[in-house]
Design a protein around this motif. Structure first.
Motif, PDB file in Angstrom:
ATOM      1  N   ASN B  87       0.835  -1.200   0.000  1.00 25.88           N
ATOM      2  CA  ASN B  87       0.000   0.000   0.000  1.00 25.88           C
ATOM      3  C   ASN B  87       0.873   1.254   0.000  1.00 25.88           C
ATOM      4  O   ASN B  87       0.379   2.363  -0.133  1.00 25.88           O
ATOM      5  N   SER B  88       2.179   1.025   0.185  1.00 27.28           N
ATOM      6  CA  SER B  88       3.062   2.195   0.224  1.00 27.28           C
ATOM      7  C   SER B  88       3.375   2.668  -1.193  1.00 27.28           C
ATOM      8  O   SER B  88       3.234   1.913  -2.154  1.00 27.28           O
ATOM      9  N   LYS B  89       3.782   3.900  -1.268  1.00 29.46           N
ATOM     10  CA  LYS B  89       4.036   4.479  -2.595  1.00 29.46           C
ATOM     11  C   LYS B  89       5.509   4.256  -2.942  1.00 29.46           C
ATOM     12  O   LYS B  89       6.351   5.103  -2.683  1.00 29.46           O
ATOM     13  N   VAL B  90       5.815   3.086  -3.479  1.00 32.69           N
ATOM     14  CA  VAL B  90       7.193   2.821  -3.923  1.00 32.69           C
ATOM     15  C   VAL B  90       7.160   2.531  -5.421  1.00 32.69           C
ATOM     16  O   VAL B  90       6.114   2.196  -5.981  1.00 32.69           O
ATOM     17  N   LYS B  91       8.317   2.657  -6.030  1.00 30.26           N
ATOM     18  CA  LYS B  91       8.398   2.467  -7.482  1.00 30.26           C
ATOM     19  C   LYS B  91       8.123   0.990  -7.828  1.00 30.26           C
ATOM     20  O   LYS B  91       8.614   0.095  -7.150  1.00 30.26           O
ATOM     21  N   VAL B  93       5.275  -0.618  -7.638  1.00 30.40           N
ATOM     22  CA  VAL B  93       4.402  -1.311  -6.685  1.00 30.40           C
ATOM     23  C   VAL B  93       3.404  -2.236  -7.398  1.00 30.40           C
ATOM     24  O   VAL B  93       3.056  -3.308  -6.892  1.00 30.40           O
ATOM     25  N   SER B  94       2.981  -1.844  -8.611  1.00 29.71           N
ATOM     26  CA  SER B  94       2.025  -2.697  -9.347  1.00 29.71           C
ATOM     27  C   SER B  94       2.657  -4.032  -9.678  1.00 29.71           C
ATOM     28  O   SER B  94       1.998  -5.081  -9.616  1.00 29.71           O
ATOM     29  N   ARG B  97       2.616  -6.080  -6.563  1.00 25.77           N
ATOM     30  CA  ARG B  97       1.252  -6.552  -6.267  1.00 25.77           C
ATOM     31  C   ARG B  97       0.916  -7.753  -7.146  1.00 25.77           C
ATOM     32  O   ARG B  97       0.370  -8.754  -6.668  1.00 25.77           O
ATOM     33  N   GLN B 171      -6.995   1.091   1.060  1.00 25.03           N
ATOM     34  CA  GLN B 171      -7.086   2.288   0.229  1.00 25.03           C
ATOM     35  C   GLN B 171      -8.362   3.070   0.493  1.00 25.03           C
ATOM     36  O   GLN B 171      -8.518   4.196   0.039  1.00 25.03           O
ATOM     37  N   THR B 175      -7.681   9.457   4.258  1.00 26.92           N
ATOM     38  CA  THR B 175      -6.346   9.983   4.574  1.00 26.92           C
ATOM     39  C   THR B 175      -6.437  11.036   5.681  1.00 26.92           C
ATOM     40  O   THR B 175      -5.471  11.230   6.431  1.00 26.92           O
TER      41      THR B 175
END
Lengths: 464, 286
Positions: B87-91, B93-94, B97, B171, B175
């Motif tokens: 769920n983190s915003k890392v390069k 990530v898709s 997943r 998600q 926030t």
């Protein structure tokens, strides 16, 4: 109005689901035959079916007005379960190719047609067959199926491994004591010395700690193949059922499974577990006998086909399975089962089905089928040509073993599946040295006797 | 009224023909001695009484409970951990997943055969890797002490489905709640315990219930990896495997129906308990 429409649609749907049993008055008479084999065995049966259909068409041409029978062969996997469902649903095939071990359970539950009278009037009597194979279709004095391809078992050995271990590759063991001694010589380990050096050593290496040795090859393993779990007692003169008594805990059987446990004691439980868990599936080049991990094994007449397919060129031999030195008369104890052709109860065309079964029982047809399926013939008279043409070089041995007085078949009882499962579990417990043979077999005897008595009581209550 | 009934009739017919009737029929047969091939004979509660004295019934129930507890617990923890990480915003990530979700697409039969090879006691990839770090791995599927645990690990490998559901739940957490908690000085663990977990509690509850239902119905993996006898030494004789043996191998469909009903009641009771308990920890209000 709308509801009426919906109801009408549903009724129509229900009506169309029912199987039409109206027979056309012209054209061939359709017979459905369920075959359980695929590959070359299925193809051999398909050729027999084609031969029957051609003969029927020829008869129709010669005799105007005769309606020929046309057999449609349908290959069905897991026939034990699917035949059950088909019979329960009232829509069984006309002929089913069943395993002989299914006879008792299906006959007792009224799922098979009694063929006694049909066979008698057609002149198909026990004397036409190897008696043991004919008897596989007989239960409670009645005939429920006639045999096709039979299968017996023998000791198979790998001649190359014999040579490597310094044994005569043409001399298989004749007594169990010889087998045990040869098995030790054929067992190979990778031993890691304290300095890290690795050595290959033969024998049981009892003095080397478990952590320092790894099995590479075993001479003989009684727990392999596991489907033979129920067979060891017969090698020592034991029986699984006598009269209405489950006899798995008899002294002969206990002696057999004690012998089995001796291999776990010699090799080490954990070493055997690890070694066995690396075996590939039976029908693969990783099969332990085919890959040379196992030098001797009890296997059936079918093993030749797998050797040809996965280990072509392997030097192997087959011999009667040895007996204990104090009981030489027991040499060659072998299970002898067969495929049977039976007519399920409720079959739409029983007389046409019988015509097909009778056709298959002719010597020429039976030999064509058994040659194609690479098995021996269940008939008493076999042509010389059959043996001359047979691809399996040891086929005469398998024929002799199947007909020998030491051949045996699974007990005819409706609880056989449960009995066999319990025995497999007991064999695991014995081989893992979790329980002694007396404890494990005693437990099986107690449980299965209860199941057997219950099954018998139900059957007797329902006898007409 | 009639129009409504006609529109809902496909569902009503489906429910009656494929759920209610089989349930009722199974209950009736559970009160009979029924071999499928012969007409059922009414025997009252004999099958249920026999179950109480059947060693294999208890053994299979124990094996299944052990498996369900282990597989559900470990799968939820693993799936949630993965979902939090993914769920983190890392390069890329898709890609991660997809990679973690992929195993759950593998058919159970193929997966079981793959794991069977990996679990090989001698030369299997798992033991080879363990040996590299100085650990002597067991003969996984051949050792009664390890066979169930081995099947649990395999179940965790297929936790991709739960992971995706958790990810969707994560998600969905506003926030604003995280922002507010950060302003209040909450650290990672405090946010996880007091914001994330309460907010996704309905998702945890859903995965728990579905996991219990699936766990108690484990069948194919044992049949393929360790055979119908539940080898070694019945360590993997799961409840449904025993039910299948009794019904389809021994032709005791009445007894098998009784087993099926007991399983139904067990799952119903567990689901009911989970639902009752969920009132204490599942929050639906936003």
């Amino acid at each position: 109005m709308r509801l009426a429409l919906v109801v009408c649609a549903l009724l129509l749907l229900c009506c169309s689901c029912g199987r039409s049993r109206t027979e056309p008055s012209a054209g061939p008479r359709h017979v459905v035959y369920w075959e359980k084999w695929t590959d070359f065995e299925g193809e051999a049966m398909a050729r027999v079916v084609d031969g029957f259909n051609a003969a029927e068409r020829a008869r129709a041409t010669a005799e105007p007005g005769y309606r020929p029978i046309e057999v449609e062969m349908v290959v069905v996997s897991s026939i034990e379960q699917k035949l059950l469902i088909a019979c329960a649903g009232g829509n069984p095939p006309d002929v089913a190719g069943i395993y002989s071990t299914m006879t008792a359970a299906y006959a007792d539950k009224g799922a098979l047609t009694d063929l006694t009278e049909l066979a008698r009037t057609s002149g198909l009597v026990r004397a036409n067959y190897v008696g043991r194979y004919y008897d596989l279709g007989v239960h409670r004095g009645k005939l429920w199926g006639l045999p096709t391809a039979p299968a017996s078992v023998a000791l198979h050995w790998n001649k190359r491994l014999f040579r490597e271990a310094g044994l005569d590759p043409e001399q298989p063991p004749e007594t169990l004591e010889q087998l045990d001694a040869m098995a030790e010589k054929l067992t190979k380990w990778e031993v890691t010395l304290s300095n890290g050096e690795k050595q290959i050593r033969f024998g049981y290496q009892r003095d080397v700690p478990v952590a320092q040795k790894r099995l590479l090859q075993v001479g003989f393993l009684p727990s392999e193949p596991i489907w033979w779990a129920h067979g060891w007692g017969f090698v020592f003169g034991g029986k699984l059922l006598e009269g209405d008594r489950i006899t798995i805990a008899s002294p002969e059987n206990v002696r057999a499974y004690r012998w089995m446990a001796s291999y776990s004691q010699a090799l080490g439980v954990d070493a055997v577990r690890r070694f066995r868990s690396a075996f590939g599936s039976f029908a693969s080049a990783q099969n332990p006998f085919l890959s040379g991990q196992l030098a001797m094994e009890i296997q059936g007449v079918w093993m030749f086909n797998f050797i040809k397919k996965f280990a072509d060129g392997m030097q192997w031999g087959a011999a009667p399975f040895p007996a204990p030195a104090d009981h030489p008369e027991l040499r060659g104890a072998a299970s002898a089962e067969a495929d049977l052709l039976a007519i399920p109860t409720g079959a739409a065309h029983p007389s046409e089905a019988w015509a097909f079964i009778r056709y298959v029982q002719q010597q020429a047809v039976m030999e064509q089928l058994c040659l194609g399926q690479r098995k021996a013939s269940p008939l008493a008279v076999v042509s010389e040509q059959f043996y001359a043409q047979h691809p399996n070089p040891n086929i005469s041995l398998f024929a002799e073993l199947g007909a020998s007085p030491n051949a045996w078949a699974a007990p005819k009882t409706g609880v056989w599946n449960e009995y066999n499962r319990e025995l497999v579990t007991a064999v695991h417990k014995i081989a893992n040295l979790t329980l002694t043979p007396e404890q494990a077999l005693g437990e099986v005897q107690r449980r299965i006797q209860v199941s057997y008595d219950r099954d018998r009581a139900i059957y007797q209550k329902r006898l007409p | 009224m009639l129009t409504g009934l006609s529109f809902s009739s496909p569902w009503l017919v489906g429910l009656s023909a494929f759920l209610l009737y089989p349930l009722a029929a199974a209950f009736y047969y559970s009160l009979c001695d029924y071999s499928v091939l012969l007409p059922p004979v009414f025997v009252g509660f004999d099958n249920y009484i026999e179950l109480l004295h059947d060693k294999l019934f208890w053994k299979s129930l124990y094996n299944t409970s052990f498996f369900a507890l282990g597989a559900v617990g470990l799968s939820i923890v693993t799936a949630l951990t993965l979902a939090l990480l993914l769920n983190s915003k890392v390069k890329g990530v898709s890609a991660y997943r997809t990679a973690f979700f992929l195993p759950s697409l593998m058919p159970l039969v193929a997966g079981s055969m793959l794991w069977q090879t990996m679990y090989s006691g001698q030369g299997g990839i798992i033991n080879t890797v363990l040996a590299k770090v100085g650990v002597t791995g067991p003969a996984w599927l051949a050792d009664p002490a390890w066979a169930k645990i081995a099947i649990i690990f395999m179940a965790v490998w297929g936790a991709g489905n739960s992971m995706v559901i958790f990810l969707a739940g994560l998600q969905d957490v506003p926030t604003a709640l995280y922002e507010a908690s950060i302003i209040d000085g909450a650290g990672f663990w405090q946010r996880l315990l007091h914001v994330t977990l309460p907010m996704i509690s309905p998702v945890i509850y859903f995965n728990l219930v579905m996991g219990i239902i699936a766990g108690f119905q484990a069948f194919a993996q044992a049949l393929i990896m360790t055979s119908a006898t539940g080898a070694p030494e019945q360590a993997t004789l799961f409840y449904v495997l025993q039910l299948y043996n009794v019904g389809f191998m021994d032709l005791r469909m009445g007894y098998a129906s009784a087993m099926a009903w007991v399983l139904f009641l067990i799952i119903l009771a567990l689901t009911f308990t989970a639902t009752r308990l969920s009132k204490r920890w599942v929050h639906y209000d936003r």
